[in-house]
Design a protein around this motif. Structure first.
Motif, short mmCIF file in Angstrom:
data_model
loop_
_atom_site.label_atom_id
_atom_site.label_comp_id
_atom_site.label_asym_id
_atom_site.label_seq_id
_atom_site.Cartn_x
_atom_site.Cartn_y
_atom_site.Cartn_z
N PHE A 1 -6.08 19.24 5.73
CA PHE A 1 -7.06 18.18 5.57
C PHE A 1 -8.43 18.74 5.22
O PHE A 1 -8.76 19.87 5.58
N HIS A 2 -9.23 17.91 4.55
CA HIS A 2 -10.62 18.26 4.23
C HIS A 2 -11.46 17.02 4.46
O HIS A 2 -11.20 15.97 3.88
N GLY A 3 -12.46 17.14 5.35
CA GLY A 3 -13.37 16.03 5.63
C GLY A 3 -14.65 16.19 4.83
O GLY A 3 -15.21 17.28 4.76
N THR A 4 -15.12 15.10 4.23
CA THR A 4 -16.28 15.16 3.34
C THR A 4 -16.84 13.75 3.16
O THR A 4 -16.33 12.79 3.73
N LYS A 5 -17.85 13.64 2.32
CA LYS A 5 -18.33 12.33 1.88
C LYS A 5 -18.16 12.19 0.37
O LYS A 5 -18.60 11.21 -0.21
N ALA A 6 -17.49 13.14 -0.24
CA ALA A 6 -17.24 13.08 -1.68
C ALA A 6 -16.17 12.02 -1.97
O ALA A 6 -15.20 11.89 -1.23
N ALA B 1 -10.98 17.84 10.64
CA ALA B 1 -11.36 17.17 9.39
C ALA B 1 -12.29 15.99 9.67
O ALA B 1 -13.22 15.72 8.89
N ILE B 2 -12.07 15.30 10.78
CA ILE B 2 -12.96 14.20 11.16
C ILE B 2 -14.37 14.74 11.39
O ILE B 2 -15.34 14.15 10.91
N TRP B 3 -14.49 15.88 12.07
CA TRP B 3 -15.81 16.49 12.25
C TRP B 3 -16.44 16.79 10.90
O TRP B 3 -17.63 16.54 10.69
N GLU C 1 -17.67 13.49 9.45
CA GLU C 1 -18.78 12.91 10.20
C GLU C 1 -20.07 13.70 10.05
O GLU C 1 -21.16 13.13 10.09
N LEU C 2 -19.97 15.00 9.89
CA LEU C 2 -21.16 15.85 9.82
C LEU C 2 -21.63 16.10 8.40
O LEU C 2 -22.68 16.70 8.19
N ALA C 3 -20.87 15.64 7.42
CA ALA C 3 -21.27 15.85 6.02
C ALA C 3 -22.57 15.13 5.72
O ALA C 3 -22.81 14.03 6.21
N ALA C 4 -23.40 15.77 4.93
CA ALA C 4 -24.70 15.19 4.55
C ALA C 4 -24.51 14.12 3.49
O ALA C 4 -23.53 14.13 2.74
N ARG D 1 -23.00 8.58 1.47
CA ARG D 1 -21.68 8.03 1.12
C ARG D 1 -20.79 7.87 2.35
O ARG D 1 -21.00 8.51 3.37
N PRO D 2 -19.75 7.06 2.22
CA PRO D 2 -18.80 6.89 3.33
C PRO D 2 -18.06 8.20 3.64
O PRO D 2 -17.82 9.02 2.76
N GLU D 3 -17.70 8.35 4.90
CA GLU D 3 -16.93 9.51 5.35
C GLU D 3 -15.50 9.38 4.84
O GLU D 3 -14.91 8.30 4.88
N ARG D 4 -14.95 10.50 4.38
CA ARG D 4 -13.58 10.49 3.85
C ARG D 4 -12.83 11.72 4.33
O ARG D 4 -13.42 12.78 4.51
N ILE D 5 -11.54 11.54 4.49
CA ILE D 5 -10.66 12.66 4.83
C ILE D 5 -9.52 12.65 3.82
O ILE D 5 -8.90 11.62 3.56
N TYR D 6 -9.29 13.83 3.27
CA TYR D 6 -8.23 13.98 2.27
C TYR D 6 -7.15 14.92 2.76
O TYR D 6 -7.43 15.90 3.45
N VAL D 7 -5.91 14.61 2.37
CA VAL D 7 -4.81 15.55 2.52
C VAL D 7 -4.90 16.46 1.30
O VAL D 7 -4.97 15.95 0.17
#
Length: 137
Positions: free
Chosen positions: A13-18, A52-54, A57-60, A63-69
């Motif tokens: 997983f990768h957590g981001t706002k992209a 990934a949630i962290w 949530e911590l991404a600058a 944009r909305p928070e997103r988690i990708y497989v």
């Protein structure tokens, strides 16, 4: 220790706002989600949804928070920012690679951390930044 991405039969997983879609690549060369440091020469990911949630949530940014497989496209290694400094043995299942991560899908249903816990984490990162600590190698 480096390993080939094909050796794993687990999800990453990768957590981001992209805002990305399946087939897109996450590549090195972008700013960290957590610091104002120079662009990173690694892409970071995890095998745990909580980590990934962290990341999301911590991404600058606004944009909305997103988690990708994601699927690594090349060799991976344990993330020394966590495994060597905070959690020996890599219990967080955190990794990095110089090669891109391919988006396979978006995780659309997940539960974020409580506002109090999120603020504690942000306060901790702000303290490290004020102390000029190197958060990411």
């Amino acid at each position: 220790m480096s390993a080939s991405a094909g050796m794993f039969s687990q999800s990453f997983f990768h957590g981001t706002k992209a805002d990305l879609k399946p087939g897109d690549l996450i590549v090195a060369g972008y700013q960290s989600n957590f610091t104002d440091a120079k662009p990173l020469s690694w892409v970071y990911f995890t095998a745990t949804l909580d980590a990934a949630i962290w990341g999301a949530e911590l991404a600058a940014g606004p944009r909305p928070e997103r988690i990708y497989v994601v699927e690594p496209t090349g060799p991976i290694m344990d993330d020394p920012n966590l495994t060597d400094k905070k959690f020996p043995g890599n219990p967080t299942l955190s990794y990095r690679s110089r090669d891109p991560l391919r988006i396979l899908a978006e995780v659309t249903r997940w539960q974020g951390h409580s506002p109090d816990r999120l603020q504690q984490m942000k306060d901790g990162l702000a303290r490290l930044s004020a102390e000029d600590a190197r958060i990411i190698d």
